[in-house]
Design a protein around this motif. Structure first.
Motif, short mmCIF file in Angstrom:
data_model
loop_
_atom_site.label_atom_id
_atom_site.label_comp_id
_atom_site.label_asym_id
_atom_site.label_seq_id
_atom_site.Cartn_x
_atom_site.Cartn_y
_atom_site.Cartn_z
N PHE A 263 7.03 -11.75 -32.85
CA PHE A 263 7.84 -11.71 -31.62
C PHE A 263 8.12 -13.23 -31.22
O PHE A 263 7.43 -13.71 -30.20
CB PHE A 263 7.41 -10.73 -30.52
N PRO A 264 9.12 -13.79 -31.71
CA PRO A 264 9.40 -15.04 -31.22
C PRO A 264 9.62 -15.21 -29.84
O PRO A 264 10.29 -14.30 -29.38
CB PRO A 264 10.63 -15.61 -32.02
N VAL A 265 9.28 -16.39 -29.29
CA VAL A 265 9.65 -16.48 -27.81
C VAL A 265 11.18 -16.37 -27.77
O VAL A 265 11.98 -17.21 -28.63
CB VAL A 265 9.30 -17.84 -27.15
N LEU A 266 11.76 -15.87 -26.92
CA LEU A 266 13.45 -15.75 -26.39
C LEU A 266 13.73 -16.60 -25.41
O LEU A 266 13.09 -16.60 -24.33
CB LEU A 266 13.70 -14.24 -26.19
N HIS A 267 14.82 -17.40 -25.79
CA HIS A 267 15.30 -18.38 -24.44
C HIS A 267 16.65 -18.25 -24.65
O HIS A 267 17.58 -18.20 -25.57
CB HIS A 267 14.82 -19.59 -24.85
N ASP A 268 17.36 -18.67 -23.32
CA ASP A 268 18.71 -19.23 -23.23
C ASP A 268 18.84 -20.45 -23.51
O ASP A 268 17.84 -21.22 -24.09
CB ASP A 268 19.22 -18.75 -21.82
N VAL A 269 19.85 -21.15 -23.26
CA VAL A 269 20.12 -22.67 -23.60
C VAL A 269 19.45 -23.39 -22.71
O VAL A 269 18.93 -23.16 -21.67
CB VAL A 269 21.67 -22.80 -23.32
N PRO A 270 18.91 -24.64 -23.43
CA PRO A 270 18.14 -25.63 -22.55
C PRO A 270 18.63 -25.97 -21.32
O PRO A 270 19.99 -26.29 -21.26
CB PRO A 270 18.04 -26.66 -23.55
N GLY A 271 17.77 -26.12 -20.11
CA GLY A 271 18.35 -26.67 -19.25
C GLY A 271 18.70 -25.30 -18.00
O GLY A 271 18.93 -25.57 -16.83
N SER A 272 18.75 -24.20 -18.69
CA SER A 272 19.23 -23.15 -17.93
C SER A 272 17.98 -22.55 -17.30
O SER A 272 16.74 -22.74 -17.73
CB SER A 272 19.81 -22.02 -18.73
N PHE A 273 18.10 -21.35 -16.53
CA PHE A 273 17.11 -20.61 -15.76
C PHE A 273 17.25 -19.21 -15.91
O PHE A 273 18.53 -18.68 -15.77
CB PHE A 273 17.06 -21.02 -14.39
N VAL A 274 16.22 -18.30 -16.29
CA VAL A 274 16.22 -16.94 -16.30
C VAL A 274 15.41 -16.12 -15.28
O VAL A 274 14.26 -16.69 -15.18
CB VAL A 274 16.04 -16.45 -17.61
N SER A 275 15.88 -15.35 -14.57
CA SER A 275 14.99 -14.39 -13.87
C SER A 275 14.94 -12.98 -14.51
O SER A 275 15.96 -12.52 -15.05
CB SER A 275 15.66 -14.52 -12.35
N GLN A 276 14.01 -12.18 -14.17
CA GLN A 276 13.58 -11.03 -14.34
C GLN A 276 12.85 -10.28 -13.68
O GLN A 276 12.24 -10.62 -12.73
CB GLN A 276 12.64 -10.98 -15.67
N ALA A 277 13.38 -8.88 -13.44
CA ALA A 277 12.80 -7.89 -12.64
C ALA A 277 12.57 -6.71 -13.43
O ALA A 277 13.23 -6.38 -14.27
CB ALA A 277 13.47 -7.87 -11.32
N GLU A 278 11.66 -5.75 -13.03
CA GLU A 278 11.42 -4.82 -14.23
C GLU A 278 10.48 -3.61 -13.69
O GLU A 278 9.41 -4.09 -12.75
CB GLU A 278 10.48 -5.30 -15.47
#
Length: 293
Positions: A263-278
């Motif tokens: 399971f590789p680390v999953l990421h958006d484009v460099p310099g962006s920020f991602v939030s999560q709630a679950e």
């Protein structure tokens, strides 16, 4: 799966424990704190309660959305400005609770609120007879009205005994149809909101693996990996959990043989920020019960 009282109680117990430990672990996310110490301390909270991890604690920073955890000997620390996703899975006798939140060490409050509001709105729609696509439409609308993008190629997922990803798949964007939601279903809804592209890709770094087949191993390092993997009954594990040296050789040989799935680390484009709630929930005749809230 037939939901008898014993199974129902196990799901509820796992959910209550996951909720408590997620918030305790998230409280350890502070500027300058060791990521390795935070992860290992939080994972130990689960085993100290007599339960088990459904997967290694995920701690994903900034543009990383999922599948990151502490490395062996990890020297990283949390820094000012970081946006930290903490994703915890707890299992009791194989029955799983999966829950996540985002810790803001910067000024990302509106982005954090976007994923949290999307989760609340999605949960409010759940009832028998709607479709997974209906839930995705609510997630997308809630995130976009706040000026962000949902991550289109990450989804929520059904949960079964010792199975983290089964039907139904719960999208984070609108789609036609999808699985019909039925009473007794157990699944996790996990909206991701991003300032980036809205699609994640795979990094080269892999910290988490899952055993997907059973074959004999020849290399001593591969045998040590399987000693960790086999008792997991198909649930993911961290390379950090495998003792001894030459672990990378053992992992690589088992991936090539089709025994392990990385399971590789999953990421958006460099310099962006991602939030999560679950949250994890059980569909009832008139709505749902959230086990992790």
């Amino acid at each position: 799966m037939i939901m008898d009282d014993e199974i129902y109680d196990a799901y509820r117990e796992a959910g209550a424990l996951a909720r408590k430990i997620l918030h305790q672990g998230a409280g350890l996310v502070k500027e300058g704190a060791s990521i390795l110490e935070m992860v290992e301390t939080t994972e130990k909270m689960v085993t100290d309660e007599g339960a088990f991890l459904a997967f290694p604690l995920n701690v994903s920073l900034n543009e990383a959305a999922a599948h990151d955890t502490a490395m062996p000997g990890d020297e990283r620390t949390f820094a000012r400005g970081d946006l930290v996703k903490v994703d915890l899975g707890v299992q009791i006798d194989g029955y799983i609770a999966d829950t996540a939140l985002t810790v803001d060490l910067g000024d990302h409050g509106p982005l954090v609120e976007a994923s949290r509001a999307a989760l609340d709105a999605a949960i409010a729609t759940v009832r028998p007879g709607i479709t997974a696509g209906d839930i995705g439409a609510v997630v997308q609308a809630t995130i976009e009205e706040r000026g962000y993008k949902p991550v289109a190629n990450l989804t929520g997922h059904g949960l079964d005994r010792y199975d983290l990803h089964t039907r139904p798949s719960i999208p984070n964007v609108a789609m036609n149809g999808g699985a019909a939601i039925e009473e007794g279903m157990i699944f996790a809804i996990e909206p991701f909101a991003t300032t980036g592209s809205g699609r994640i890709g795979e990094a080269t770094r892999v910290e988490i693996y899952q055993q997907i087949s059973a074959r004999p191993a020849r290399l001593p390092s591969a045998k040590r990996v399987l000693e960790v993997a086999r008792p997991r009954r198909g649930l993911p594990f961290s390379r950090r959990w495998v003792p001894g040296d030459k672990v990378e050789i053992g992992l690589s040989s088992l991936v090539r043989a089709g025994v392990l799935h990385p399971f590789p680390v999953l990421h958006d484009v460099p310099g962006s920020f991602v939030s999560q709630a679950e949250h994890t929930l059980i569909v009832t005749d008139g709505g749902c019960e959230v086990t992790t809230r």
